[in-house]
Motif scaffolding. Structure first.
Motif, mmCIF file in Angstrom:
data_model
loop_
_atom_site.group_PDB
_atom_site.id
_atom_site.type_symbol
_atom_site.label_atom_id
_atom_site.label_comp_id
_atom_site.label_asym_id
_atom_site.label_seq_id
_atom_site.Cartn_x
_atom_site.Cartn_y
_atom_site.Cartn_z
ATOM 1 N N GLU A 54 0.849 -1.197 0.000
ATOM 2 C CA GLU A 54 0.000 0.000 0.000
ATOM 3 C C GLU A 54 0.880 1.241 0.000
ATOM 4 O OE1 GLU A 54 -2.530 2.699 -0.365
ATOM 5 O OE2 GLU A 54 -3.320 0.667 -0.409
ATOM 6 N N ILE A 55 0.627 2.151 -0.921
ATOM 7 C CA ILE A 55 1.425 3.369 -1.060
ATOM 8 C C ILE A 55 0.970 4.494 -0.124
ATOM 9 C CG2 ILE A 55 0.067 4.341 -2.957
ATOM 10 C CD1 ILE A 55 2.761 5.261 -4.190
ATOM 11 N N ASP A 56 -0.327 4.556 0.178
ATOM 12 C CA ASP A 56 -0.865 5.634 1.005
ATOM 13 C C ASP A 56 -0.569 5.357 2.482
ATOM 14 O OD1 ASP A 56 -2.724 8.000 1.483
ATOM 15 O OD2 ASP A 56 -3.742 6.400 2.604
ATOM 16 N N GLU A 57 0.037 6.318 3.165
ATOM 17 C CA GLU A 57 0.463 6.120 4.548
ATOM 18 C C GLU A 57 -0.705 5.859 5.498
ATOM 19 O OE1 GLU A 57 3.228 8.149 8.006
ATOM 20 O OE2 GLU A 57 3.206 9.016 6.001
ATOM 21 N N ASN A 58 -1.776 6.618 5.389
ATOM 22 C CA ASN A 58 -2.925 6.419 6.278
ATOM 23 C C ASN A 58 -3.558 5.047 6.084
ATOM 24 O OD1 ASN A 58 -2.657 8.957 7.475
ATOM 25 N ND2 ASN A 58 -3.987 9.925 5.971
ATOM 26 N N SER A 59 -3.694 4.624 4.837
ATOM 27 C CA SER A 59 -4.256 3.297 4.558
ATOM 28 C C SER A 59 -3.317 2.209 5.066
ATOM 29 C CB SER A 59 -4.492 3.123 3.057
ATOM 30 O OG SER A 59 -5.465 4.029 2.609
ATOM 31 N N PHE A 60 -2.026 2.397 4.860
ATOM 32 C CA PHE A 60 -1.019 1.451 5.358
ATOM 33 C C PHE A 60 -1.138 1.290 6.875
ATOM 34 C CE2 PHE A 60 3.256 1.352 7.335
ATOM 35 C CZ PHE A 60 3.615 0.055 7.014
ATOM 36 N N GLU A 61 -1.242 2.408 7.579
ATOM 37 C CA GLU A 61 -1.361 2.350 9.041
ATOM 38 C C GLU A 61 -2.650 1.663 9.480
ATOM 39 O OE1 GLU A 61 -0.724 6.377 10.353
ATOM 40 O OE2 GLU A 61 1.399 6.313 9.788
ATOM 41 N N GLN A 62 -3.734 1.898 8.747
ATOM 42 C CA GLN A 62 -4.994 1.221 9.059
ATOM 43 C C GLN A 62 -4.866 -0.279 8.800
ATOM 44 O OE1 GLN A 62 -7.991 2.693 10.386
ATOM 45 N NE2 GLN A 62 -8.158 0.512 10.818
ATOM 46 N N THR A 63 -4.160 -0.646 7.732
ATOM 47 C CA THR A 63 -3.947 -2.063 7.439
ATOM 48 C C THR A 63 -3.178 -2.743 8.562
ATOM 49 O OG1 THR A 63 -3.994 -1.667 5.058
ATOM 50 C CG2 THR A 63 -2.977 -3.703 5.775
ATOM 51 N N ILE A 64 -2.150 -2.080 9.071
ATOM 52 C CA ILE A 64 -1.372 -2.647 10.194
ATOM 53 C C ILE A 64 -2.314 -2.968 11.359
ATOM 54 C CG2 ILE A 64 0.331 -2.124 11.992
ATOM 55 C CD1 ILE A 64 1.872 -0.512 9.878
ATOM 56 N N ILE A 65 -3.151 -2.024 11.713
ATOM 57 C CA ILE A 65 -4.099 -2.220 12.818
ATOM 58 C C ILE A 65 -5.048 -3.370 12.516
ATOM 59 C CG2 ILE A 65 -6.046 -1.162 14.055
ATOM 60 C CD1 ILE A 65 -4.521 1.555 13.641
ATOM 61 N N ASN A 66 -5.608 -3.381 11.308
ATOM 62 C CA ASN A 66 -6.562 -4.426 10.939
ATOM 63 C C ASN A 66 -5.911 -5.805 10.936
ATOM 64 O OD1 ASN A 66 -8.549 -2.493 10.701
ATOM 65 N ND2 ASN A 66 -8.361 -2.320 8.484
#
Length: 191
Positions: A54-66
């Motif tokens: 994932e290139i988008d930082e906010n989406s990447f961080e949400q993915t980590i949490i999920n």
């Protein structure tokens, strides 16, 4: 990015193929994972190890949490990277992608939404070149696209020696026109 019905339909379509053993991936790559929804759906129906990019930082961080909050966290990895420059150490049996949908369409004032929804960050040809690099010889590519880009994608894929094995077109009702296409490709005609 919010979870949408299209992604849920697409994920369910591919997950069913895994559940029915039509697809038997050991390694899955999710290109443009967003919040990780598709990866989580694949993990639920398979024992595969899944890498998400994932290139988008906010989406990447949400993915980590999920991923960390899932029952499959030991099989899920996410990389904050541009797929065009990312380097993997392996080839994948299945690559899934819900790539940026739009080209020359109305843009948002939010640059992160534009990156996710418009092809500026990843054109269809760039996506296919990445798939060609990381898909193993007998692997499959599953992609979700707006209906008006299906034929363009199929033509680009054919040029790179990918074969469309299955196509599912989506519309709201019989009275509506198609608005999404779900496609499954392979490197050869038989798989």
């Amino acid at each position: 990015m919010k979870v949408c019905t299209d992604s849920c339909l697409f994920g369910a379509w591919i997950a069913k193929k895994i559940e029915d053993k039509i697809l038997r991936p050991e390694y899955i790559l999710d290109i443009g994972s967003g919040t990780g929804l598709l990866s989580l759906m694949m993990a639920q129906k398979s024992g595969a190890k899944i890498d998400a990019v994932e290139i988008d930082e906010n989406s990447f961080e949400q993915t980590i949490i999920n991923f960390k909050n899932s029952a499959w966290k030991d099989r899920l990895n996410v990389f904050h990277a541009d797929i065009k420059t990312w380097e993997a150490e392996k080839k994948y049996d299945l690559i899934i992608s819900n790539p940026p949908f739009f080209e020359n369409d109305l843009r948002s004032a939010n640059q992160n939404k534009n990156l996710a929804k418009h092809h500026d960050g990843l054109t269809l040809k760039e996506l296919l070149n990445s798939v060609k690099k990381y898909l193993n010889e007998n692997g499959n590519l599953a992609v979700l696209l707006p209906f008006h880009r299906v034929e363009q994608f199929k033509n680009l894929a054919t040029e790179l020696n990918f074969f469309c094995r299955e196509e599912l077109l989506v519309r709201q009702t019989e009275n509506h026109t198609f608005f999404r296409g779900m496609l499954l490709f392979g490197r050869n005609k038989m798989n």
